[in-house]
Scaffold this motif. Structure first.
Motif, PDB file in Angstrom:
ATOM      1  N   UNK A  74      38.161  34.621  50.192  1.00  0.00           N
ATOM      2  CA  UNK A  74      39.203  35.396  50.861  1.00  0.00           C
ATOM      3  C   UNK A  74      40.073  34.554  51.762  1.00  0.00           C
ATOM      4  N   UNK A  75      39.874  33.223  51.761  1.00  0.00           N
ATOM      5  CA  UNK A  75      40.605  32.409  52.723  1.00  0.00           C
ATOM      6  C   UNK A  75      41.994  32.022  52.232  1.00  0.00           C
ATOM      7  N   UNK A  76      42.207  32.094  50.934  1.00  0.00           N
ATOM      8  CA  UNK A  76      43.496  31.674  50.390  1.00  0.00           C
ATOM      9  C   UNK A  76      43.962  32.689  49.358  1.00  0.00           C
ATOM     10  N   UNK A  77      45.275  32.909  49.321  1.00  0.00           N
ATOM     11  CA  UNK A  77      45.817  33.758  48.273  1.00  0.00           C
ATOM     12  C   UNK A  77      46.674  32.894  47.356  1.00  0.00           C
ATOM     13  N   UNK A  78      46.511  33.118  46.069  1.00  0.00           N
ATOM     14  CA  UNK A  78      47.249  32.349  45.078  1.00  0.00           C
ATOM     15  C   UNK A  78      48.215  33.243  44.323  1.00  0.00           C
ATOM     16  N   UNK A  79      49.315  32.640  43.890  1.00  0.00           N
ATOM     17  CA  UNK A  79      50.225  33.348  42.994  1.00  0.00           C
ATOM     18  C   UNK A  79      50.634  32.379  41.903  1.00  0.00           C
ATOM     19  N   UNK A  80      50.677  32.869  40.681  1.00  0.00           N
ATOM     20  CA  UNK A  80      51.230  32.089  39.585  1.00  0.00           C
ATOM     21  C   UNK A  80      52.475  32.828  39.146  1.00  0.00           C
ATOM     22  N   UNK A  81      53.611  32.131  39.177  1.00  0.00           N
ATOM     23  CA  UNK A  81      54.845  32.862  38.908  1.00  0.00           C
ATOM     24  C   UNK A  81      55.823  32.025  38.104  1.00  0.00           C
ATOM     25  N   UNK A  82      56.689  32.692  37.435  1.00  0.00           N
ATOM     26  CA  UNK A  82      57.687  32.005  36.640  1.00  0.00           C
ATOM     27  C   UNK A  82      58.437  32.964  35.742  1.00  0.00           C
ATOM     28  N   UNK A  83      59.473  32.434  35.108  1.00  0.00           N
ATOM     29  CA  UNK A  83      60.256  33.282  34.198  1.00  0.00           C
ATOM     30  C   UNK A  83      59.765  33.082  32.771  1.00  0.00           C
ATOM     31  N   UNK A  84      58.480  33.327  32.559  1.00  0.00           N
ATOM     32  CA  UNK A  84      57.940  33.229  31.208  1.00  0.00           C
ATOM     33  C   UNK A  84      57.362  34.597  30.851  1.00  0.00           C
ATOM     34  N   UNK A  85      57.058  34.806  29.568  1.00  0.00           N
ATOM     35  CA  UNK A  85      56.566  36.134  29.216  1.00  0.00           C
ATOM     36  C   UNK A  85      55.176  36.369  29.808  1.00  0.00           C
ATOM     37  N   UNK A  86      54.834  37.635  29.869  1.00  0.00           N
ATOM     38  CA  UNK A  86      53.640  38.002  30.630  1.00  0.00           C
ATOM     39  C   UNK A  86      52.365  37.438  30.012  1.00  0.00           C
ATOM     40  N   UNK A  87      52.339  37.339  28.688  1.00  0.00           N
ATOM     41  CA  UNK A  87      51.150  36.787  28.046  1.00  0.00           C
ATOM     42  C   UNK A  87      50.921  35.337  28.455  1.00  0.00           C
ATOM     43  N   UNK A  88      52.016  34.591  28.414  1.00  0.00           N
ATOM     44  CA  UNK A  88      51.918  33.188  28.796  1.00  0.00           C
ATOM     45  C   UNK A  88      51.504  33.078  30.260  1.00  0.00           C
ATOM     46  N   UNK A  89      52.164  33.868  31.089  1.00  0.00           N
ATOM     47  CA  UNK A  89      51.855  33.808  32.510  1.00  0.00           C
ATOM     48  C   UNK A  89      50.391  34.185  32.753  1.00  0.00           C
ATOM     49  N   UNK A  90      49.932  35.190  32.002  1.00  0.00           N
ATOM     50  CA  UNK A  90      48.551  35.624  32.146  1.00  0.00           C
ATOM     51  C   UNK A  90      47.583  34.509  31.799  1.00  0.00           C
ATOM     52  N   UNK A  91      47.903  33.791  30.737  1.00  0.00           N
ATOM     53  CA  UNK A  91      47.036  32.698  30.316  1.00  0.00           C
ATOM     54  C   UNK A  91      47.008  31.588  31.374  1.00  0.00           C
ATOM     55  N   UNK A  92      48.183  31.279  31.907  1.00  0.00           N
ATOM     56  CA  UNK A  92      48.249  30.264  32.960  1.00  0.00           C
ATOM     57  C   UNK A  92      47.488  30.715  34.201  1.00  0.00           C
ATOM     58  N   UNK A  93      47.671  31.987  34.542  1.00  0.00           N
ATOM     59  CA  UNK A  93      47.002  32.519  35.733  1.00  0.00           C
ATOM     60  C   UNK A  93      45.491  32.463  35.560  1.00  0.00           C
ATOM     61  N   UNK A  94      45.069  32.739  34.344  1.00  0.00           N
ATOM     62  CA  UNK A  94      43.629  32.696  34.072  1.00  0.00           C
ATOM     63  C   UNK A  94      43.074  31.291  34.286  1.00  0.00           C
ATOM     64  N   UNK A  95      43.800  30.316  33.800  1.00  0.00           N
ATOM     65  CA  UNK A  95      43.400  28.924  33.986  1.00  0.00           C
ATOM     66  C   UNK A  95      43.354  28.555  35.474  1.00  0.00           C
ATOM     67  N   UNK A  96      44.405  28.949  36.168  1.00  0.00           N
ATOM     68  CA  UNK A  96      44.463  28.639  37.598  1.00  0.00           C
ATOM     69  C   UNK A  96      43.323  29.339  38.333  1.00  0.00           C
ATOM     70  N   UNK A  97      43.075  30.579  37.925  1.00  0.00           N
ATOM     71  CA  UNK A  97      42.005  31.355  38.544  1.00  0.00           C
ATOM     72  C   UNK A  97      40.664  30.629  38.401  1.00  0.00           C
ATOM     73  N   UNK A  98      40.383  30.173  37.172  1.00  0.00           N
ATOM     74  CA  UNK A  98      39.135  29.440  36.932  1.00  0.00           C
ATOM     75  C   UNK A  98      39.091  28.140  37.736  1.00  0.00           C
ATOM     76  N   UNK A  99      40.231  27.493  37.795  1.00  0.00           N
ATOM     77  CA  UNK A  99      40.297  26.205  38.483  1.00  0.00           C
ATOM     78  C   UNK A  99      39.994  26.343  39.976  1.00  0.00           C
ATOM     79  N   UNK A 100      40.560  27.343  40.589  1.00  0.00           N
ATOM     80  CA  UNK A 100      40.408  27.474  42.049  1.00  0.00           C
ATOM     81  C   UNK A 100      39.111  28.150  42.443  1.00  0.00           C
ATOM     82  N   UNK A 101      38.418  28.693  41.490  1.00  0.00           N
ATOM     83  CA  UNK A 101      37.209  29.433  41.804  1.00  0.00           C
ATOM     84  C   UNK A 101      36.123  28.514  42.330  1.00  0.00           C
TER      85      UNK A 101
END
Lengths: 168, 274
Positions: free
Chosen positions: B247-274
């Protein structure tokens, strides 16, 4: 009014069960129920006692769900990518067979799934269920029949394989 | 033979007790002579049983307080009042003496609403900071595009830690076709913030924005209460955002890409920061 509150309270577990199936995530399901309760109390005068209290409440719940569906869809899409840690914990230990049913239910078109839930789980008559969903009874019949058949095909795929293996 | 056919809807209606006596007899007659149809009925029955096993446990759960609060007026429901007070406890400290006096209740309620409003605004600010950082440093038409970046992915973490008290390492997003082009520290109203920029061969840019919670009580509480992952889209910019596990940090993954792509990137980032 007092007795109506009491009667509504008695329906909460049923509302939560249906909402849980609609929403997937417990928190969101209770949001739906809460919205439904607030609406029901506000519109208590509109309730026609000749029609069942439960189907009236379910109809409110359902409409609440439909109007929130867009954001819910996003949420669902999102959850496909992110399993919430507590969602897994709350899932308890469920047999793989029930998991199969759960997965198959998730694959059904929402309209079909809801018809099945109302009739097979909540025990509504066709008349009541069609009222909850605001569709003609004929539509409900066809959705129900398709839902059951699709669910059977999806889950039988797995059990048929088991049978084959067993025969070897 | 045609008299003997029974539609699938009839079979359903039979199962659901929706047929009159004559129809019911007809279906039973049909089932007796068609083992396959009989098997269908058995399957449907098993299905209903499984569905109930799946969904019935909810019936035995205790009803959450907030639902009881909704249905029962607070005065009539002691338990609800206690939990409501407990919820607003941080605020209540100053008012705790006055609490004994019923008059204060109105004021308490109002300040609780202000608090919620403040939290909502704090959350909005997080989203605002994330999207404006993206606009400033990643958008094509921005004069600051790709400026002021630490471009070495491996060194970025060290570089950032020297300036801020936050451990962060830039994830690799190559599998989704995005290469790290740089990271930077950004101003934050509280705690530390920064973003990492990535670009793919189509020249699309995505950013990972992060902000640690500082001493700002409102933001911390906003993060706490809105810890769940969420998706937002405004104009051409989509964003997933979530809290770190602690709960100490909030992350956002953002960009002008389609939601599927963004979701995949967010998933990777989520795993990475976990």
């Amino acid at each position: 009014m007092h007795s109506l509150r009491t009667r509504i309270t008695a329906e909460i577990p049923h509302l939560r069960r249906y909402a849980r199936a609609l929403a997937g995530c417990p928190e969101e399901a209770d949001d739906l129920v809460q919205g439904c309760l607030e609406r029901a109390l506000k519109n208590a005068r509109k309730w026609d006692p000749d029609k069942g209290l439960r189907s009236w409440l379910f109809r409110i719940l359902h409409n609440n769900h439909v109007s929130r569906r867009r954001s819910v869809d996003r949420e669902l899409h999102f959850r496909r990518h992110f399993r919430e840690p507590d969602a897994v914990a709350a899932g308890q230990e469920v047999s793989t067979e029930l998991d199969g049913v759960r997965a198959a239910m998730a694959e059904l078109p929402e309209e079909h799934r809801n018809a099945l839930l109302l009739v097979a789980v909540e025990g509504f008559t066709y008349e009541e269920a069609s009222e909850v969903l605001s569709v003609p009874v004929g539509t409900l019949r066809s959705r129900l029949s398709r839902a059951r058949e699709a669910l059977r095909t999806k889950t039988n795929g797995a059990s048929a394989k088991r049978v084959e293996r067993g025969a070897e | 033979m045609s008299n003997d056919t029974v539609s699938s809807e009839m079979i359903n209606a039979y199962l659901d007790g929706e047929l009159d006596g004559a129809e019911q007899a007809r279906v039973e007659n049909h089932l007796a002579r068609n083992p396959e149809a009989m098997e269908t009925v058995r399957d449907y029955e098993a299905q209903a049983h499984a569905l109930r096993q799946l969904y019935d446990p909810v019936l035995d759960e205790p009803i959450p307080d907030r639902l009881l609060d909704t249905i029962t007026p607070v005065e009539a429901h002691d338990g609800a009042r206690v939990s409501w007070l407990r919820r607003s406890m941080p605020l209540a400290t100053a008012a705790s003496v006055a609490l004994a006096v019923g008059v204060v209740a109105g004021w308490m309620l109002r300040s609780d609403l202000y608090e919620q409003e403040a939290e909502r605004i704090a959350m909005q600010m997080f989203l605002q900071q994330a999207s404006s950082s993206y606009s400033l440093y990643a958008r094509e038409d921005s004069p600051w595009r790709e400026t002021r970046l630490e471009e070495d992915r491996d060194r970025f973490g060290e570089w950032f830690r020297e300036r801020n008290e936050l451990e962060i390492a830039a994830p690799e997003l190559d599998d989704d076709g995005f290469q790290f082009i740089g990271g930077q520290a950004l101003p934050a109203s509280s705690g530390s913030a920064g973003q990492m920029l990535y670009r793919n061969d189509d020249n699309q840019m995505v950013a990972i924005y992060f902000q640690s919670r500082g001493d700002d009580g409102v933001l911390s509480r906003a993060l706490e209460r809105n810890g769940r992952t969420a998706f937002q889209k405004q104009d051409d910019l989509s964003m997933y955002h979530w809290n770190s596990e602690s709960g100490s940090t909030r992350y956002a993954v953002l960009g002008s890409v389609d939601q599927d792509m963004l979701g995949s990137l967010a998933e990777r980032a989520f795993d990475h920061f976990r």
